[in-house]
Design an enzyme around this catalytic site. Structure first.
Site, mmCIF file in Angstrom:
data_model
loop_
_atom_site.group_PDB
_atom_site.id
_atom_site.type_symbol
_atom_site.label_atom_id
_atom_site.label_comp_id
_atom_site.label_asym_id
_atom_site.label_seq_id
_atom_site.Cartn_x
_atom_site.Cartn_y
_atom_site.Cartn_z
ATOM 1 N N LYS A 112 0.815 -1.219 0.000
ATOM 2 C CA LYS A 112 0.000 0.000 0.000
ATOM 3 C C LYS A 112 0.842 1.260 0.000
ATOM 4 C CE LYS A 112 -4.442 -1.442 1.940
ATOM 5 N NZ LYS A 112 -5.462 -1.170 2.954
ATOM 6 N N LYS A 193 -4.752 -10.645 -6.696
ATOM 7 C CA LYS A 193 -5.921 -10.800 -5.841
ATOM 8 C C LYS A 193 -7.085 -9.948 -6.354
ATOM 9 C CE LYS A 193 -6.471 -8.391 -1.923
ATOM 10 N NZ LYS A 193 -6.632 -7.935 -0.546
ATOM 11 N N LYS A 196 -11.208 -4.484 -4.473
ATOM 12 C CA LYS A 196 -12.096 -3.350 -4.768
ATOM 13 C C LYS A 196 -11.309 -2.116 -5.181
ATOM 14 C CE LYS A 196 -12.476 -2.935 0.255
ATOM 15 N NZ LYS A 196 -13.238 -3.473 1.352
HETATM 16 P P1 AMP Z 1 -10.638 -5.782 3.077
HETATM 17 O O1 AMP Z 1 -11.509 -5.584 1.905
HETATM 18 O O2 AMP Z 1 -9.185 -5.622 2.750
HETATM 19 O O3 AMP Z 1 -11.079 -5.044 4.293
HETATM 20 O O4 AMP Z 1 -10.774 -7.323 3.426
HETATM 21 C C1 AMP Z 1 -11.844 -7.830 4.168
HETATM 22 C C2 AMP Z 1 -11.765 -9.328 4.257
HETATM 23 O O5 AMP Z 1 -11.972 -9.922 2.958
HETATM 24 C C3 AMP Z 1 -10.425 -9.856 4.751
HETATM 25 O O6 AMP Z 1 -10.658 -10.982 5.578
HETATM 26 C C4 AMP Z 1 -9.725 -10.260 3.503
HETATM 27 O O7 AMP Z 1 -8.773 -11.270 3.731
HETATM 28 C C5 AMP Z 1 -10.893 -10.779 2.652
HETATM 29 N N1 AMP Z 1 -10.585 -10.653 1.227
HETATM 30 C C6 AMP Z 1 -10.399 -9.502 0.537
HETATM 31 N N2 AMP Z 1 -10.132 -9.751 -0.760
HETATM 32 C C7 AMP Z 1 -10.155 -11.112 -0.891
HETATM 33 C C8 AMP Z 1 -9.961 -11.998 -1.994
HETATM 34 N N3 AMP Z 1 -9.677 -11.545 -3.221
HETATM 35 N N4 AMP Z 1 -10.060 -13.322 -1.772
HETATM 36 C C9 AMP Z 1 -10.362 -13.792 -0.538
HETATM 37 N N5 AMP Z 1 -10.551 -13.013 0.549
HETATM 38 C C10 AMP Z 1 -10.450 -11.690 0.379
#
Ligand code: AMP
Ligand code: TRP
Length: 329
Positions: A112, A193, A196
């Protein structure tokens, strides 16, 4: 006693299928047998600059998506991280126990911050706040996607460090990372990955994408050369990723999917996958809109925060006592 489960998602944009499969789906599963805390981690979101109106909208949206996906606010505690002030206070305390070198090694920070002229200090100490989120409820299990594993390892180290210095106190938490679906990949590049924050919306399925957009994104998803529907992430990352999504949203195993599409080309498989996704997300979207328009969210979040605060305040008092803070009276 029921084990405690805690997790959080940042309100920093529209949630994706990766968030759903990697995290939210497991939240729903775990709530049946555990004492659960599911937060919207707004204090984490502000580690990168957020527009106030967008933060408000995204915060409500993530909370409503939790409920729409099946989290029951009567059974589980659903709330905003910033509504339980103890998180920030324990976050500071945990920061003082964290080494700079530990934070420097965090790959999420490296990703990041790379290429930025100026990086906020909050982004750097973010994992200490995340550790506080978890430890303040003495959570046993933390359901997250693969990308959070390193943060969980740091949390375990920090819990151990506190216990070593001040006497056994914190539960050392375990990550709960699914075998299939812990890392849903981008639709335009099977090595990245699904995220968003990707500038290409064709690279992810947003949970609120309309059915036709979902179908179109899947039909345009990049696929590996060759034509067989076989699960082999090393040689066929893109088709394997689509198969994982199919499996997670249909309840079929990877083998059942491979058998069903044996001898067929990608086209039929992708068309069916589009329908599987629409069937999964359409009811969720309907509930989402009902929840948003019902006006019930404010009370639900207030009640969740109240229950969480009672637990968090007790833990924080114990921490301060052990560390030698003078009591108020
Ligand atoms: P975040 O959007 O970074 O706050 O992530 C929220 C949750 O979603 C966390 O537990 C991440 O590990 C999971 N997560 C986000 N992107 C992915 C992805 N592409 N595949 C699996 N889990 C994800
Ligand atoms: N860091 C997590 C992410 O980006 C969000 C998060 C904050 C979290 N606090 C948490 C996840 C506590 C699990 C437990 O996805």
């Amino acid at each position: 006693m029921a084990k405690k489960v805690l997790s959080g998602i940042q309100p920093s944009g529209s949630l994706t299928l990766g968030n759903y499969i990697g995290a939210i789906k497991n939240f729903v599963k775990l709530q049946e047998e555990h004492e659960c805390y599911f937060m919207v981690v707004d204090l984490h979101a502000i580690t990168v600059s957020q527009d106030p109106a967008a933060l408000r909208e995204n915060s409500e949206s993530v909370a409503a998506l939790y409920l729409a996906a099946g989290i029951d606010p009567v059974v589980s505690n659903v709330y905003m991280q910033s509504h339980v002030q103890q998180h920030a206070e324990l976050g500071w305390i945990i920061t003082t126990l964290t080494a700079m070198g530990e934070l420097e090694r965090m790959t999420q920070f490296k990703d990041k911050s790379s290429g930025k002229d100026s990086v906020g200090a909050g982004l750097f100490v973010y994992p200490s706040l995340m550790a506080a989120d978890i430890l303040i409820y003495n959570a046993d299990l933390v359901p997250v996607g693969e990308d959070q594993k390193q943060h969980l390892e740091l949390t375990r180290d920090l819990a151990g460090r506190f216990n070593h210095r001040f006497g056994e106190f914190f539960t050392v938490p375990e990550p709960y990372i699914p075998e299939v679906g812990a890392r849903i990949m981008s639709l335009d590049d099977g090595t990245k990955k699904m995220s968003k924050s990707n500038p290409n919306p064709g690279s992810y399925i947003a949970l609120l994408d309309p059915p036709d957009v979902i179908r179109k994104k899947i039909s345009r998803a990049t696929t590996d050369s060759g034509r067989e529907v076989i699960f082999d992430p090393a040689t066929k990352p893109e088709i394997s990723n689509l198969m994982s999504i199919y499996a997670e949203c249909s309840g079929m195993t990877l083998q059942q999917i491979a058998d069903r599409y044996e001898g067929q080309m990608y086209g039929g498989f992708k068309k069916d996958l589009g329908e599987v996704l629409v069937a999964t997300l359409e009811p969720l979207q309907q509930k989402y809109h009902e929840i948003r328009s019902s006006g019930a969210l404010t009370d639900i979040l207030a009640e969740g925060a109240e229950r969480a605060r009672n637990v968090a305040a007790q833990t924080l008092a114990g921490v301060k006592e052990r560390m030698g803070f003078l009591p108020l009276r």
